[in-house]
Design an enzyme around this catalytic site. Structure first.
Site, PDB file in Angstrom:
ATOM      1  N   HIS A 182       0.915  -1.121   0.018  1.00  8.21           N
ATOM      2  CA  HIS A 182       0.007   0.058   0.048  1.00  8.21           C
ATOM      3  C   HIS A 182       0.995   1.102  -0.006  1.00  8.21           C
ATOM      4  CE1 HIS A 182      -4.245  -1.306   1.405  1.00  8.21           C
ATOM      5  NE2 HIS A 182      -3.728  -2.406   0.675  1.00  8.21           N
ATOM      6  N   TYR A 207      -9.460   5.659   7.098  1.00  7.74           N
ATOM      7  CA  TYR A 207      -9.762   5.778   8.863  1.00  7.74           C
ATOM      8  C   TYR A 207     -10.805   7.035   8.871  1.00  7.74           C
ATOM      9  CZ  TYR A 207      -5.307   3.331   9.924  1.00  7.74           C
ATOM     10  OH  TYR A 207      -4.331   2.495   9.903  1.00  7.74           O
ATOM     11  N   PRO A 231      -4.473   0.377  18.687  1.00  7.22           N
ATOM     12  CA  PRO A 231      -4.245  -0.084  17.222  1.00  7.22           C
ATOM     13  C   PRO A 231      -4.443   1.002  16.031  1.00  7.22           C
ATOM     14  CG  PRO A 231      -6.678  -0.603  17.869  1.00  7.22           C
ATOM     15  CD  PRO A 231      -6.143  -0.085  19.216  1.00  7.22           C
ATOM     16  N   LYS A 285       0.624  -0.175  15.051  1.00  4.93           N
ATOM     17  CA  LYS A 285       1.848  -0.240  15.465  1.00  4.93           C
ATOM     18  C   LYS A 285       2.507  -1.342  16.474  1.00  4.93           C
ATOM     19  CE  LYS A 285       3.547   3.159  13.410  1.00  4.93           C
ATOM     20  NZ  LYS A 285       3.829   2.685  11.820  1.00  4.93           N
ATOM     21  N   TYR A 293       3.864   6.437  10.159  1.00  3.78           N
ATOM     22  CA  TYR A 293       3.026   5.346   9.699  1.00  3.78           C
ATOM     23  C   TYR A 293       3.859   4.429   9.127  1.00  3.78           C
ATOM     24  CZ  TYR A 293      -1.430   3.142   8.410  1.00  3.78           C
ATOM     25  OH  TYR A 293      -2.337   2.267   8.248  1.00  3.78           O
TER      26      TYR A 293
HETATM   27  C1  PHB Z   1      -6.560  -4.226  10.764  1.00  3.20           C
HETATM   28  O1  PHB Z   1      -6.295  -4.437   9.448  1.00  3.20           O
HETATM   29  O2  PHB Z   1      -6.837  -5.089  11.539  1.00  3.20           O
HETATM   30  C2  PHB Z   1      -5.897  -2.914  11.259  1.00  3.20           C
HETATM   31  C3  PHB Z   1      -5.271  -2.226  10.262  1.00  3.20           C
HETATM   32  C4  PHB Z   1      -4.851  -0.732  10.713  1.00  3.20           C
HETATM   33  C5  PHB Z   1      -5.070  -0.337  11.889  1.00  3.20           C
HETATM   34  C6  PHB Z   1      -5.505  -1.257  12.828  1.00  3.20           C
HETATM   35  C7  PHB Z   1      -6.020  -2.475  12.299  1.00  3.20           C
HETATM   36  O3  PHB Z   1      -4.497   0.914  12.190  1.00  3.20           O
END
Ligand code: PHB
Ligand code: APR
Length: 389
Positions: A72, A200, A292, A296, A384
């Site tokens: 990505h 997000y 989450p 990280k 990130y």
């Molecule tokens: C996930 O795919 O479970 C996931 C991806 C990004 C995040 C948290 C969880 O920031």
């Protein structure tokens, strides 16, 4: 039994360390409380920084990740009805790899089994002993017998609830903690992801995240009050809720389907200091937890193992203690930066009913600033994709 490094915990931290040690000719045994299938049943995040990708390659377990993982180059923040893409590749020259933690764990387990590495599953009452002296050992119970593993070092890779950190409480351990007033309800389904990159979303009804495991499997989350129970959430209620929290075109494009898994996880920031007590080291979730947001957790486990493995390798190959002596400080310097980033992304993207109108306005100003400032986007992108080891 005798080994050079006894590793408590067969999660990503313990498995990665075990592989790297074995490849360096350093003998190790992994002991876990549960079995392989139980460990592989845990659904966790799945965004790998370049450092973690490199470590899986070094551990000889990167083949399937390169074949099936998705590279990505960016992700989006949705807010105020629109969205802002964070161009990871354009801003930092780096990408992330989307590949589930469950698959990382499976690949490491398979590699270890293939190479004949020793893992003891279903071990009860695993306990580290005498790590302040020169002859540490680990005991556990299995099949009605108490077993003992004598070793040079103990690696506490046993997660947030494991016995390693518990063994050092009251011995100068200091902990730092922040608990957030909500959880994430996650749903896994065999439906194509709504978008080729992660989204997000900050919405007045609460945070939402569109993530994925492959081109045919999606992972979605919504912020929920801590009092919610997963049984209250039918699949239909989940899909209705996440669609409400996404920009219209995204909501309309979403494919829904029956859940493979659904669970609620609380959000917490936590750090234990130091990460070394004599011949016992804490690594991964045993030493720290991040919320989450920003994914990280797994990546921090990898950087801990980088520093710990380098230290142990230098100890055995060059008789140098500098690496293991510096482990705690080096790891914590990186951990705190990831703690800061995970906390700030959590604060930016969630709704905090107790922060009042002022808190809400400040959050909106920060999102607005982010859309107009390349410098702010670069800072987010740099964190990130992962700070250097
Ligand atoms: C996930 O795919 O479970 C996931 C991806 C990004 C995040 C948290 C969880 O920031
Ligand atoms: N005895 C032996 N093993 C134990 C015990 C115990 N009493 N308690 C826990 N364990 C084992 C667990 O069964 C688990 O397999 O320790 C392992 C810890 O694994 P994780 O919790 O996955 O922690 P870690 O390997 O550090 O990985 C960190 O996993 O939790 C996520 O978000 C986190 O992505 C991050 C990553």
């Amino acid at each position: 039994m005798r080994t050079q490094v006894a590793i408590i915990g067969s999660g990503p931290s313990g498995l990665l360390l075990g592989q790297l040690l074995s490849h360096a000719g350093i003998d190790n045994i992994i002991v876990d409380r549960v079995d392989r299938e139980y460990i592989l049943g845990r659904i966790r995040a799945g965004v790998l920084e370049a450092g973690m990708v490199g470590m899986l390659d070094e551990a000889g377990a990167g083949k399937r990740m390169h074949e099936e993982g998705l590279v990505h180059d960016g992700f989006s923040l949705a807010f105020a009805g629109g969205h802002q893409r964070i161009d990871l590749q354009g801003l930092t020259g780096k990408s992330v790899m989307v590949y589930g933690q469950t698959e990382v764990t499976r690949d490491l387990m398979d590699k270890r089994a293939h190479e004949g590495g020793v893992t003891i599953y279903n071990a009860a009452n695993v306990t580290p002993h005498d790590f302040e002296g020169d002859a540490p050992y680990v005991t556990y119970e299995k099949d009605g017998t108490t077993h003992r593993i004598d070793c040079d070092f103990i690696a506490g890779c046993d997660g947030y609830h494991g016995p390693s950190r518990a063994a050092v409480e009251g011995r100068g351990l200091k902990t730092y903690e922040k608990v957030y007033p909500f959880g994430w309800l996650g749903l896994l389904a065999d439906v194509p992801p709504v978008h080729h990159e992660l989204i997000y979303a900050n919405h007045e009804r609460g945070f939402a995240l569109c993530s994925q495991r492959s081109n045919t499997r999606s992972r979605y989350y919504v912020q929920v009050p801590l009092s919610d129970k997963v049984e209250q959430w039918s699949d239909e209620a989940f899909w209705d809720e996440i669609r409400r929290r996404l920009p219209h075109p995204v909501a309309e494009a979403m494919t829904t389907g029956p859940s493979l898994e659904k669970s609620i996880a609380p959000l917490r920031s936590f750090v234990a200091e130091p990460l070394r007590f004599g011949r016992l080291f804490l690594a991964g979730d045993a030493g720290h937890i991040v919320p989450p947001t920003g994914a990280k957790g797994l990546n921090l486990a990898a950087s801990d193992i980088r520093y710990l493995f380098d230290g142990l390798r230098d100890y055995y190959s060059d008789h140098s203690s500098a690496g293991i002596d510096g482990y705690s400080a080096r790891a914590l310097a990186r951990i705190w930066k990831a703690e800061r980033f995970s906390w700030s992304m959590t604060m930016l993207m969630h709704r905090f009913p107790d922060e009042g109108d002022f808190g809400q306005k400040v959050q909106e100003a920060e999102l607005d600033f982010l859309s107009s400032s390349t410098a702010a986007q670069t800072a987010m992108a740099e964190n990130y994709v992962g700070l250097p080891y």
